[in-house]
Design a protein around this motif. Structure first.
Motif, PDB file in Angstrom:
ATOM      1  N   ASP A 174       0.821  -1.211   0.000  1.00  0.00           N
ATOM      2  CA  ASP A 174       0.000   0.000   0.000  1.00  0.00           C
ATOM      3  C   ASP A 174       0.857   1.264   0.000  1.00  0.00           C
ATOM      4  N   LEU A 175       1.931   1.243   0.742  1.00  0.00           N
ATOM      5  CA  LEU A 175       2.804   2.416   0.804  1.00  0.00           C
ATOM      6  C   LEU A 175       3.420   2.716  -0.560  1.00  0.00           C
ATOM      7  N   VAL A 193      10.627   9.135  -0.626  1.00  0.00           N
ATOM      8  CA  VAL A 193       9.940   8.612   0.561  1.00  0.00           C
ATOM      9  C   VAL A 193       8.451   8.432   0.268  1.00  0.00           C
ATOM     10  N   TRP A 194       7.942   7.259   0.635  1.00  0.00           N
ATOM     11  CA  TRP A 194       6.509   6.918   0.561  1.00  0.00           C
ATOM     12  C   TRP A 194       5.964   6.798   1.974  1.00  0.00           C
ATOM     13  N   PRO A 195       4.745   7.232   2.271  1.00  0.00           N
ATOM     14  CA  PRO A 195       3.856   8.031   1.429  1.00  0.00           C
ATOM     15  C   PRO A 195       4.185   9.511   1.592  1.00  0.00           C
ATOM     16  N   GLU A 212      -7.174   8.925   0.803  1.00  0.00           N
ATOM     17  CA  GLU A 212      -5.974   8.132   0.502  1.00  0.00           C
ATOM     18  C   GLU A 212      -5.245   7.743   1.778  1.00  0.00           C
ATOM     19  N   LEU A 213      -5.206   8.646   2.733  1.00  0.00           N
ATOM     20  CA  LEU A 213      -4.562   8.327   4.009  1.00  0.00           C
ATOM     21  C   LEU A 213      -5.333   7.237   4.745  1.00  0.00           C
ATOM     22  N   LEU A 214      -6.666   7.284   4.646  1.00  0.00           N
ATOM     23  CA  LEU A 214      -7.476   6.288   5.342  1.00  0.00           C
ATOM     24  C   LEU A 214      -7.388   4.907   4.701  1.00  0.00           C
ATOM     25  N   ARG A 215      -6.780   4.817   3.548  1.00  0.00           N
ATOM     26  CA  ARG A 215      -6.491   3.499   2.967  1.00  0.00           C
ATOM     27  C   ARG A 215      -5.296   2.860   3.663  1.00  0.00           C
ATOM     28  N   LEU A 216      -4.519   3.672   4.374  1.00  0.00           N
ATOM     29  CA  LEU A 216      -3.329   3.167   5.078  1.00  0.00           C
ATOM     30  C   LEU A 216      -3.585   2.973   6.569  1.00  0.00           C
TER      31      LEU A 216
END
Length: 251
Positions: A174-175, A193-195, A212-216
């Protein structure tokens, strides 16, 4: 005395004469007094002017000689000169200076190749496939802020939410599929650097960025990060020459 006519007594006649004389004098005096009155002056065409008004900023005539086009009701405030930046502008400028990259093709070829190798290994579901990519010695991939003891692959399994290490592999995938940023451009420490959330204030995220952040992470994690003051979940770093520099959580 003539018969049939009444005569006015002499005394009454004298009184009437005296009254007539007085009226004549009075009227003559009144006429004289009226003659002394000044005639009414006609109104002057001149209007008393007040204090002079400041000149208009715009021309008083238009291009064709008529009235000019009306100006804006709300006038623009003077803009600061180049180099004059307020504190708020500085914050906004720093946020705008973050170059979020979403296309992996913009990576240097060695870095792009390392990203692909990591993804290929992680999608197998076997953490052991990462061993050859983690490196050894001074170039070993950093997995924590403090030195880890024991085998790096075993360490990855230990921090995963499941005993097989599948969760940590899913996080890694995911990252690397998220947008990323470039730190220390042109320096020996230059790193992709990811994310990209590592470089943004979480309070200023747009709605798509928050999704998108809430996918992580979870919504609760986001609130904890805001209280902490920065993104502190896992991040991945790869150098331009393809060295996998780190994969760890924290800030």
């Amino acid at each position: 005395m003539i018969k049939g006519r009444r005569c006015i007594p002499t005394s009454l006649s004298l009184r009437l004469s005296a009254v007539a004389a007085l009226l004549t004098v009075s009227l003559a005096g009144q006429a004289f007094a009226l003659s002394e009155l000044k005639p009414v002056q006609p109104a002057s065409d001149e209007v008393e002017q007040g204090p002079s008004l400041p000149p208009l900023e715009e021309p008083t005539t238009g291009i064709d000689g008529g009235l000019p086009q009306p100006g804006p009701i709300i006038r623009e405030l003077p803009q600061p000169q180049t180099g004059e930046i307020t504190g708020a502008d500085t914050t906004a400028g720093e946020a705008l200076a973050v170059d979020i990259i979403t296309d992996p093709q913009q990576l240097p070829e060695p870095a792009r190749r390392m990203r692909e190798l990591i993804l290929d290994a992680a999608t197998t579901g076997d953490p052991e496939k990462l061993r050859a990519l983690l490196g050894t010695g001074p170039n070993a991939t950093r997995l924590a802020f403090s030195d880890i003891e024991g085998d790096p692959v075993d360490y990855l399994r230990s921090v995963s939410g499941d005993s097989e290490g599948h969760e940590i592999l899913a996080i890694l995938i995911d990252l690397l599929n998220a947008g990323f940023v470039r730190f220390d451009a042109g320096e020996p420490s230059e790193t992709y650097v990811w994310p990209y959330f590592v470089a943004l204030p979480l309070d200023g995220l747009t709605a798509p960025q928050r999704v998108e952040l809430l996918r992580l992470v979870t919504a609760g994690d986001v609130e904890d990060m805001k209280a902490y003051g920065a993104y502190n979940f896992y991040r991945v770093g790869i150098s331009p020459n393809g060295e996998w520099r780190f994969f760890m959580a924290g800030d």
